[in-house]
Design a protein around this motif. Structure first.
Motif, short mmCIF file in Angstrom:
data_model
loop_
_atom_site.label_atom_id
_atom_site.label_comp_id
_atom_site.label_asym_id
_atom_site.label_seq_id
_atom_site.Cartn_x
_atom_site.Cartn_y
_atom_site.Cartn_z
N GLU A 1 -8.85 10.33 -6.56
CA GLU A 1 -8.45 11.68 -4.90
C GLU A 1 -7.35 11.11 -4.76
N THR B 1 0.56 5.69 -1.08
CA THR B 1 -0.32 6.68 -0.94
C THR B 1 -0.40 7.33 -2.60
N ASN C 1 -3.77 11.42 -2.51
CA ASN C 1 -3.48 11.16 -0.89
C ASN C 1 -4.60 10.02 -0.03
N GLN C 2 -4.83 8.99 -1.57
CA GLN C 2 -5.57 8.27 -1.67
C GLN C 2 -4.51 6.40 -0.90
N PHE D 1 -9.83 4.87 -9.57
CA PHE D 1 -9.24 5.76 -8.38
C PHE D 1 -8.93 6.70 -8.43
N THR E 1 1.21 -1.57 -0.01
CA THR E 1 0.55 -0.36 -0.19
C THR E 1 0.58 1.29 -0.16
#
Length: 359
Positions: free
Chosen positions: A339, A322, A341-342, A337, A320
């Motif tokens: 967005e 950012t 800073n996810q 996806f 994972t």
């Protein structure tokens, strides 16, 4: 020589809670505290799970069961879950996921490791790991559960998919589950049938357990839809390569629950055309050309980076990172996806255009 035995070190772990709190608040550096704790016992840590190899035994021609004694930080683990095993080779830290086939209250856990041709970590663990050595383990993960309504259960596995199902089966029988259980294990060769003697012993002691092996390397050896329909069970729990699991999932039409788990990575999404994109790895200070078809993990590795990773199929979350800017598409669902800073999982995310990630 360690100042404490591993048993005494385990008893000390609850007393470390104040140190954990100070580390979380930033008043102490966890690495410094761990360095001091190692003087008491090499496996003792504030948070991280270290385990000593207590025993090793071959359970198939290509599968080894390792018994490990953990340091007391393995809180809430269940048989049937998976853990990342970390081992450093030539200065590079490698991690792979293996199933917990047993979890005991005294900190003993068992992992079953199947030899993978060309496998960088499995070969070392199978051929060179010795009793007494230390391994680091990540927190356990995995959602498979034993059906709890007392109806008959069908367990279906292919290859090393037997390992999480065995963990669930052992615990269910130990807790007195009395409804019929059928275990189907598909392997390529008879010698790859894992835990055969133990399973046969369980079937002798528990008359509700029925065993069946399918040898796919023999003519007509793969499980068929008709054969699946003939097997008893109102709940299906299945684990194995993606193709095996998806096939059984498509065939299953009964009213009970269906739980599936696959250890194969998802196939890449089909895209209309290959596009070149720019990949920026912020912390590494690199900007490299990429494409909209390969996973971010694969493309980062091809650029010389070594991101943390484990399962390579979006389950363990070890990779994972950012997403700072741009858009990525999930290989499993096709979801987009964008967005900033996810968190995203590099192994199942492909660039949808130019992207920047915190790596």
């Amino acid at each position: 020589m360690p100042i404490l035995s591993l048993s005494l070190a385990r008893h000390l772990v609850p007393a470390l809670q104040p140190l954990r709190a100070l580390c979380r608040r930033g008043w102490l550096r966890e690495a410094d505290v761990d360095l001091l704790l190692r003087l008491l016992h090499p496996a003792l840590r504030v948070q991280r799970v270290f385990a000593r190899v207590a025993a090793r035994r071959w359970v198939a021609e290509d599968m080894l069961a390792l018994t490990l004694r953990c340091n007391g930080n393995e809180r809430g683990w269940r048989a049937g879950q998976h853990v990342q095993v970390y081992l450093e080779q030539e200065g590079v830290r490698h991690g792979r996921s293996y199933s917990l086939t047993a979890v005991s209250a005294d900190g003993r856990v068992e992992l079953a490791i199947k030899r993978q041709p060309g496998g960088r970590l499995s070969t070392v663990l199978l051929d060179h790991l010795e009793v007494g050595q230390l391994l680091e383990l990540a927190p356990a993960f995995g959602e498979l559960q034993w059906p709890n309504d007392g109806r008959p259960v069908l367990l279906a596995a292919a290859g090393s998919g037997i390992t999480p199902l065995l963990g669930l089966l052992r615990e269910a029988l130990a807790q007195g589950f009395a409804a019929p259980i059928t275990l189907l294990h598909q392997v390529r060769r008879p010698g790859q049938r894992a835990f055969v003697e133990e399973l046969q012993g369980l079937a002798e002691r528990h008359r509700n357990l029925h065993l069946r092996w399918v040898i796919s390397g023999e003519p007509g050896g793969r499980i068929t839809r008709d054969q699946l329909d003939e097997l008893p069970g109102e709940h299906l729990v299945t684990c194995g390569p993606r193709g095996f699991v998806e096939q059984l999932q498509g065939w299953w039409k009964r009213g009970g629950t269906l739980q599936v788990e696959s250890f194969s990575p998802p196939e890449p999404l089909t895209v209309d055309e290959r596009r070149e994109v720019r990949l920026r790895f912020a912390r590494s200070g690199q900007q490299v050309p990429g494409n909209n078809q390969g996973s971010l993990l694969e493309q980062a590795e091809a650029s010389g980076l070594r991101p943390a990773h484990g399962c390579r199929q979006g389950i363990c979350a070890s990779c994972t990172c950012t997403l700072l800017s741009g858009a990525v598409r999930d290989l499993r669902s096709g979801a987009l996806f964008a967005e900033p800073n996810q968190p995203i999982r590099l192994c199942v995310s492909v660039p949808h255009g130019d992207v920047e990630i915190d790596l």
